[in-house]
Design a protein around this motif. Structure first.
Motif, PDB file in Angstrom:
ATOM      1  N   ARG A   1     -37.109 -56.480  -0.896  1.00 52.04           N
ATOM      2  CA  ARG A   1     -36.523 -55.247  -0.348  1.00 52.04           C
ATOM      3  C   ARG A   1     -37.477 -54.541   0.603  1.00 52.04           C
ATOM      4  O   ARG A   1     -37.119 -54.185   1.729  1.00 52.04           O
TER       5      ARG A   1
ATOM      6  N   LYS B   1     -37.125 -54.075   4.811  1.00 49.47           N
ATOM      7  CA  LYS B   1     -37.086 -52.738   5.416  1.00 49.47           C
ATOM      8  C   LYS B   1     -38.197 -52.574   6.455  1.00 49.47           C
ATOM      9  O   LYS B   1     -37.973 -51.989   7.523  1.00 49.47           O
TER      10      LYS B   1
ATOM     11  N   TYR C   1     -31.935 -52.690   7.577  1.00 48.09           N
ATOM     12  CA  TYR C   1     -32.617 -51.676   6.765  1.00 48.09           C
ATOM     13  C   TYR C   1     -31.692 -51.139   5.676  1.00 48.09           C
ATOM     14  O   TYR C   1     -32.092 -51.017   4.502  1.00 48.09           O
ATOM     15  N   GLN C   2     -30.457 -50.804   6.066  1.00 49.59           N
ATOM     16  CA  GLN C   2     -29.502 -50.278   5.093  1.00 49.59           C
ATOM     17  C   GLN C   2     -29.137 -51.326   4.037  1.00 49.59           C
ATOM     18  O   GLN C   2     -28.991 -51.002   2.856  1.00 49.59           O
TER      19      GLN C   2
ATOM     20  N   LYS D   1     -32.054 -51.540   1.618  1.00 46.89           N
ATOM     21  CA  LYS D   1     -32.189 -50.312   0.824  1.00 46.89           C
ATOM     22  C   LYS D   1     -31.151 -50.232  -0.268  1.00 46.89           C
ATOM     23  O   LYS D   1     -31.459 -49.876  -1.421  1.00 46.89           O
TER      24      LYS D   1
END
Length: 240
Positions: free
Chosen positions: A111, A115, A149-150, A153
């Motif tokens: 993760r 990111k 990124y989303q 996340k």
């Protein structure tokens, strides 16, 4: 006559016991290399007083005494519940619901990596404006890292897939440019992009294997914090 003999035997036994205790206290060593015995039976345990009659001689009085406790050798990493220097080492128990399998540990480890890669792509894409790239082209190129990124996340496989497609297209473009220009640095950049695409693909593949129901549980911030704390020895920043 028999009563006198019994009394004499009992007195002699008590005298022998007192002499044995005196010898033990003076020498600091267990009698006969171990715990004092009568009739083959041990008289008490290490570190504990014994005030009862000796085994094998019912009814015979004996004065209790303390056997000094011996230090127990302890390894550098004692097992849970084993004594260490007078203390008991306890290993905290982890709630089973916060235990993660191999794929879940990999996803939680990737993760942070995904990111960071997405943020780097966003920065370099925006910098393209100052190198003469058209604004519309920059805005389109921002879609991929933004979703990446989303997706990392919130553990969204579909959004991560958009970023994976972006990375694949970017890799193909950089390979073509590297071969047509014959520049050493462009070849290096193409190899780095291949490496980044592989990381995104690994993250996407493992997330797909977990399943949507479990991903929904992993999206809970409180659960994530507890799971990371429970699996802190396994979860780490993964870059390969």
């Amino acid at each position: 006559m028999a009563a006198n003999n019994d009394a004499a035997i009992a007195a002699q036994m008590q005298k022998d016991e007192m002499n044995a205790q005196t010898d033990y206290m003076n020498s600091g060593q267990p009698i006969h290399g171990g715990q004092p015995q009568y009739g083959g039976q041990p008289q008490g345990y290490v570190g504990q007083p014994y005030n009862g009659p000796p085994q094998g001689y019912p009814g015979a009085p004996v004065q209790g005494y303390m056997v000094p406790a011996q230090a127990m050798p302890v390894s550098a990493h004692p097992a849970a519940g084993m004594p260490m220097n007078g203390m008991v080492v306890m290993t905290p128990q982890v709630d089973p619901q916060y235990q993660l399998n191999e794929d879940e540990v990999s996803v939680m480890s990737y993760r942070g990596t995904i990111k960071c890669l997405a943020i780097i792509d966003i920065v370099f894409t925006i910098l393209g404006i100052f190198s003469g790239d058209a604004l519309i082209f920059v805005l389109v190129m921002l879609i991929g890292p933004y979703f990446g990124y989303q997706g990392a996340k919130w553990l969204k496989p579909c959004q991560t897939m958009v970023y994976l497609v972006f990375c694949v297209c970017k890799t193909i473009g950089q390979i073509i440019i590297a071969f047509t220009s014959s520049s050493f640095w462009l070849v290096i950049f193409a190899l780095i992009q291949i490496y980044i695409t592989r990381i995104v693909w690994s993250f996407q593949t493992r997330m797909r294997r977990i399943g949507e129901d479990r991903l929904e549980v992993l999206r809970d911030p409180d659960f994530i914090n507890r799971a990371i704390a429970a699996n802190q020895d396994s979860i780490r920043f993964q870059y390969y």
